[in-house]
Each structure stands twice: as structure tokens, then as C-alpha cells.
Design a protein around this motif. Structure first.
Motif, short mmCIF file in Angstrom:
data_model
loop_
_atom_site.label_atom_id
_atom_site.label_comp_id
_atom_site.label_asym_id
_atom_site.label_seq_id
_atom_site.Cartn_x
_atom_site.Cartn_y
_atom_site.Cartn_z
N SER A 1 4.85 154.58 54.35
CA SER A 1 4.81 155.90 53.60
C SER A 1 5.49 156.92 54.57
N HIS B 1 8.57 159.67 47.02
CA HIS B 1 9.52 158.61 47.39
C HIS B 1 10.96 159.16 47.18
N HIS C 1 -4.32 156.37 53.62
CA HIS C 1 -3.11 155.58 53.02
C HIS C 1 -3.30 154.25 53.30
N PRO D 1 -2.44 160.02 49.46
CA PRO D 1 -1.67 159.68 47.98
C PRO D 1 -2.57 159.58 46.85
#
Length: 207
Positions: free
Chosen positions: A17, A154, A11, A67
Motif C-alpha cells: 500500500s 491506487h 492494513h 483502508p
């Protein structure tokens, strides 16, 4: 004692995150797993291929945790694939250093699951973006396991993230005793003939 599981986290902004940071933290608490944060290890993108080959020797399960970026993996993860899964080591010439291992994708998406539909903005079900992952594993003689995907990352609450991280850790603890693996076929062999690759002389001329 060598780790039975290798978790490769990729990431580019892990500090921002909540989901991927929680997953990596959960994996780090699993005694039989080794966690390698690729962006922390290689901020300059200069991958130590020998070190990565060494880390891949013992584990039975290799986890790619990242991700989804533009329907695929982040750039450093892609560079890792390009450089580490090299011809003559991971595939080709009858040499498959990863043959018989399992490959598991653990990924997060920004869009909700409902957006991965023909009538929404991502236009395809999420499974439509998985063949490059599955075939990368297959070429190396690895079995691609059903992915764990957290959609709408999110938007998840802290409790939802904690639950997913706990599930991730539980799955790592339980591997390979997953009910769904009993009916999952072994990976087929993908032999790459030498004639399918340019000769060393031709490669040198092209450079």
C-alpha cells in the motif's frame, strides 16, 4: 513523555500500500504521536488488551488509519474494537476510560470519490458509511472528528501521495488547533444501563 496522539494503523498488506505506508511513515515522524501497526504487532490476531488499554491512557487524539474494506474497517481493526473497547472499561457501569478524547478516521478507498454517489456502483455518498464509526466513539464518550479520506488510492500519483502524507503530518502537528473543531460540539453521553446487558449468571449459562 506520554504521546498526545495515538495512531492505530491497520492494513493487512501494508507493504503493498503506497498510500497507507506513506501516511504511517509521516505520522511516525511526528514527535507527539505514537504509531502502532496492528498487523505487525498481532500477526496471530491475539491482541494484548492490557497493552492496548495502556496505550490509550494518555493520548487526547486517537487515529484509526486504515483502508476501507467492504464499506468498513479491516478484520483486525474490527477485532481490536471488539476486544479493546470492552464493557466496563470503554463504556457501561459509568466507566468510560476514553471519555473526552477525540477519534479521527483517516482512510483510503479503492473506488474514486465519484463512485460514492447514488447513480454509481457504491450507491451512497461516503458519509452514509460513517455512522457506525461515529456511534462507536459516542458510546465511549469520544468526539468523532471530520474524517480524512483518500479516494481512488491506487490511482494517486507519487506526488499526490506525498502531498497527502505531508498534510496528515501537518494536521497531527497542529491538533487540536483545527479551525473546524471550534464549532464541533462535544460528544453527548451515551449511558448504558446495567439492565441493557445480560447478567454474569446468564452469560455463564449461555457459554
Amino acid at each position: 513523555m506520554p504521546a498526545e496522539i495515538l495512531v492505530l494503523t491497520a492494513h493487512p498488506h501494508l507493504e503493498h500500500s503506497r498510500v497507507n505506508r506513506a501516511l504511517m511513515t509521516a505520522a511516525a515522524q511526528v514527535e507527539r504521536a505514537e504509531v502502532r501497526d496492528l498487523y505487525a504487532l498481532y500477526p496471530d490476531y491475539l491482541i494484548d488488551v492490557a497493552a492496548e488499554h495502556g496505550a490509550l491512557e494518555a493520548p487526547r487524539l486517537v487515529v484509526w488509519q486504515h483502508p476501507i474494506h467492504w464499506y468498513h474497517m479491516p478484520p483486525l481493526m474490527k477485532l481490536w474494537v471488539d476486544e479493546v473497547l470492552s464493557y466496563g472499561w470503554a463504556y457501561g457501569h459509568g466507566r468510560q476510560a476514553l471519555f473526552g478524547k477525540d477519534l479521527w478516521l483517516v482512510a483510503s478507498t479503492g473506488g474514486p470519490e465519484s463512485s460514492y454517489r447514488p447513480n454509481d456502483y457504491n450507491r451512497y455518498h461516503f458519509d452514509a458509511f460513517l455512522p457506525p464509526y461515529e456511534q462507536t466513539g459516542a458510546l465511549c464518550g469520544m468526539r468523532f472528528l471530520p474524517p480524512m479520506v483518500l479516494h481512488g488510492a491506487h490511482r494517486l500519483s507519487d506526488d499526490e501521495i506525498d502531498a497527502q502524507a505531508a498534510l496528515f503530518a501537518q494536521r497531527l502537528h497542529a491538533y487540536p488547533d483545527w479551525p473546524e473543531l471550534a464549532d464541533l460540539p462535544e460528544c453527548i453521553a451515551c449511558e448504558v444501563p446495567e439492565s441493557a446487558r445480560p447478567s454474569e449468571t446468564l452469560q455463564a449459562e449461555e457459554v
